[in-house]
Design a protein around this motif. Structure first.
Motif, PDB file in Angstrom:
ATOM      1  N   MET A   1       0.835  -1.165   0.000  1.00  0.00           N
ATOM      2  CA  MET A   1       0.000   0.000   0.000  1.00  0.00           C
ATOM      3  C   MET A   1       0.881   1.229   0.000  1.00  0.00           C
ATOM      4  SD  MET A   1      -1.584   2.604   1.952  1.00  0.00           S
ATOM      5  CE  MET A   1      -0.695   2.277   3.426  1.00  0.00           C
ATOM      6  N   PHE A   2       0.536   2.195  -0.808  1.00  0.00           N
ATOM      7  CA  PHE A   2       1.307   3.427  -0.957  1.00  0.00           C
ATOM      8  C   PHE A   2       0.396   4.596  -0.632  1.00  0.00           C
ATOM      9  CE2 PHE A   2       2.114   7.013  -3.795  1.00  0.00           C
ATOM     10  CZ  PHE A   2       3.453   7.281  -3.585  1.00  0.00           C
ATOM     11  N   ALA A   3       0.790   5.437   0.288  1.00  0.00           N
ATOM     12  CA  ALA A   3       0.032   6.652   0.591  1.00  0.00           C
ATOM     13  C   ALA A   3       1.010   7.793   0.807  1.00  0.00           C
ATOM     14  CB  ALA A   3      -0.823   6.449   1.845  1.00  0.00           C
ATOM     15  N   THR A   4       0.700   8.931   0.230  1.00  0.00           N
ATOM     16  CA  THR A   4       1.542  10.117   0.394  1.00  0.00           C
ATOM     17  C   THR A   4       0.651  11.342   0.558  1.00  0.00           C
ATOM     18  OG1 THR A   4       3.269  11.508  -0.577  1.00  0.00           O
ATOM     19  CG2 THR A   4       1.774  10.438  -2.118  1.00  0.00           C
ATOM     20  N   PRO A   5       1.085  12.308   1.356  1.00  0.00           N
ATOM     21  CA  PRO A   5       0.314  13.539   1.479  1.00  0.00           C
ATOM     22  C   PRO A   5       0.540  14.495   0.302  1.00  0.00           C
ATOM     23  CG  PRO A   5       2.216  13.634   2.911  1.00  0.00           C
ATOM     24  CD  PRO A   5       2.185  12.253   2.308  1.00  0.00           C
ATOM     25  N   ASP A   6       1.506  14.188  -0.554  1.00  0.00           N
ATOM     26  CA  ASP A   6       1.827  15.061  -1.677  1.00  0.00           C
ATOM     27  C   ASP A   6       1.003  14.654  -2.908  1.00  0.00           C
ATOM     28  OD1 ASP A   6       3.316  15.841  -4.195  1.00  0.00           O
ATOM     29  OD2 ASP A   6       4.483  16.919  -2.674  1.00  0.00           O
ATOM     30  N   ARG A   7       0.066  15.492  -3.275  1.00  0.00           N
ATOM     31  CA  ARG A   7      -0.856  15.151  -4.369  1.00  0.00           C
ATOM     32  C   ARG A   7      -0.122  14.940  -5.704  1.00  0.00           C
ATOM     33  NH1 ARG A   7      -6.754  16.761  -5.344  1.00  0.00           N
ATOM     34  NH2 ARG A   7      -6.990  16.335  -7.545  1.00  0.00           N
ATOM     35  N   LEU A   8       0.865  15.768  -6.011  1.00  0.00           N
ATOM     36  CA  LEU A   8       1.571  15.620  -7.283  1.00  0.00           C
ATOM     37  C   LEU A   8       2.327  14.295  -7.337  1.00  0.00           C
ATOM     38  CD1 LEU A   8       2.234  16.769 -10.048  1.00  0.00           C
ATOM     39  CD2 LEU A   8       4.135  18.025  -8.990  1.00  0.00           C
ATOM     40  N   ASP A   9       2.971  13.911  -6.250  1.00  0.00           N
ATOM     41  CA  ASP A   9       3.647  12.613  -6.219  1.00  0.00           C
ATOM     42  C   ASP A   9       2.643  11.475  -6.381  1.00  0.00           C
ATOM     43  OD1 ASP A   9       6.282  13.482  -5.989  1.00  0.00           O
ATOM     44  OD2 ASP A   9       6.175  13.602  -3.808  1.00  0.00           O
ATOM     45  N   ALA A  10       1.491  11.601  -5.740  1.00  0.00           N
ATOM     46  CA  ALA A  10       0.453  10.577  -5.871  1.00  0.00           C
ATOM     47  C   ALA A  10      -0.061  10.502  -7.307  1.00  0.00           C
ATOM     48  CB  ALA A  10      -0.695  10.864  -4.910  1.00  0.00           C
ATOM     49  N   LYS A  11      -0.254  11.652  -7.936  1.00  0.00           N
ATOM     50  CA  LYS A  11      -0.701  11.663  -9.341  1.00  0.00           C
ATOM     51  C   LYS A  11       0.347  11.026 -10.247  1.00  0.00           C
ATOM     52  CE  LYS A  11      -3.054  14.779 -11.383  1.00  0.00           C
ATOM     53  NZ  LYS A  11      -3.543  16.002 -12.009  1.00  0.00           N
ATOM     54  N   HIS A  12       1.611  11.317  -9.973  1.00  0.00           N
ATOM     55  CA  HIS A  12       2.682  10.728 -10.782  1.00  0.00           C
ATOM     56  C   HIS A  12       2.653   9.208 -10.682  1.00  0.00           C
ATOM     57  CE1 HIS A  12       6.969   9.436 -11.345  1.00  0.00           C
ATOM     58  NE2 HIS A  12       6.689   9.989 -12.493  1.00  0.00           N
TER      59      HIS A  12
END
Length: 69
Positions: A1-12
Motif C-alpha cells: 500500500m502506498f500513501a503520500t500527502p503530496d498530491r503531485l507525487d500521488a498523481k505521478h
C-alpha cells in the motif's frame, strides 16, 4: 500500500499505469516508509474515502514540476 500527502507525487504514481487517484484514511498503526524516495506511509489498511481522479494522466505543467525534483 502506498500513501503520500503530496498530491503531485500521488498523481505521478497513479499516472504510471493510467490508474486512479484516491483519498484514503490510514487505519491501524502506520509508519513512514523507508523504501520510497518521497514522503510516504504504510499502514495495515487504508480504506478509500474518496475517488479524486480516474485514469490519471499528468499534464505538461505537472510533468515539468516533477522533472525539477
Amino acid at each position: 500500500m502506498f500513501a503520500t500527502p503530496d498530491r503531485l507525487d500521488a498523481k505521478h504514481y497513479a499516472s504510471t499505469w493510467n490508474g486512479d487517484l484516491y483519498r484514503v484514511a490510514l487505519m491501524g498503526e502506520w509508519q513512514a516508509s523507508v523504501e520510497d524516495p518521497i514522503e510516504s506511509f504504510h499502514a495495515p489498511a487504508a480504506p478509500v474515502t474518496e475517488v479524486v481522479d480516474r485514469g490519471v494522466v499528468l499534464d505538461l505543467a505537472e510533468q515539468k514540476l516533477l522533472s525539477r525534483n
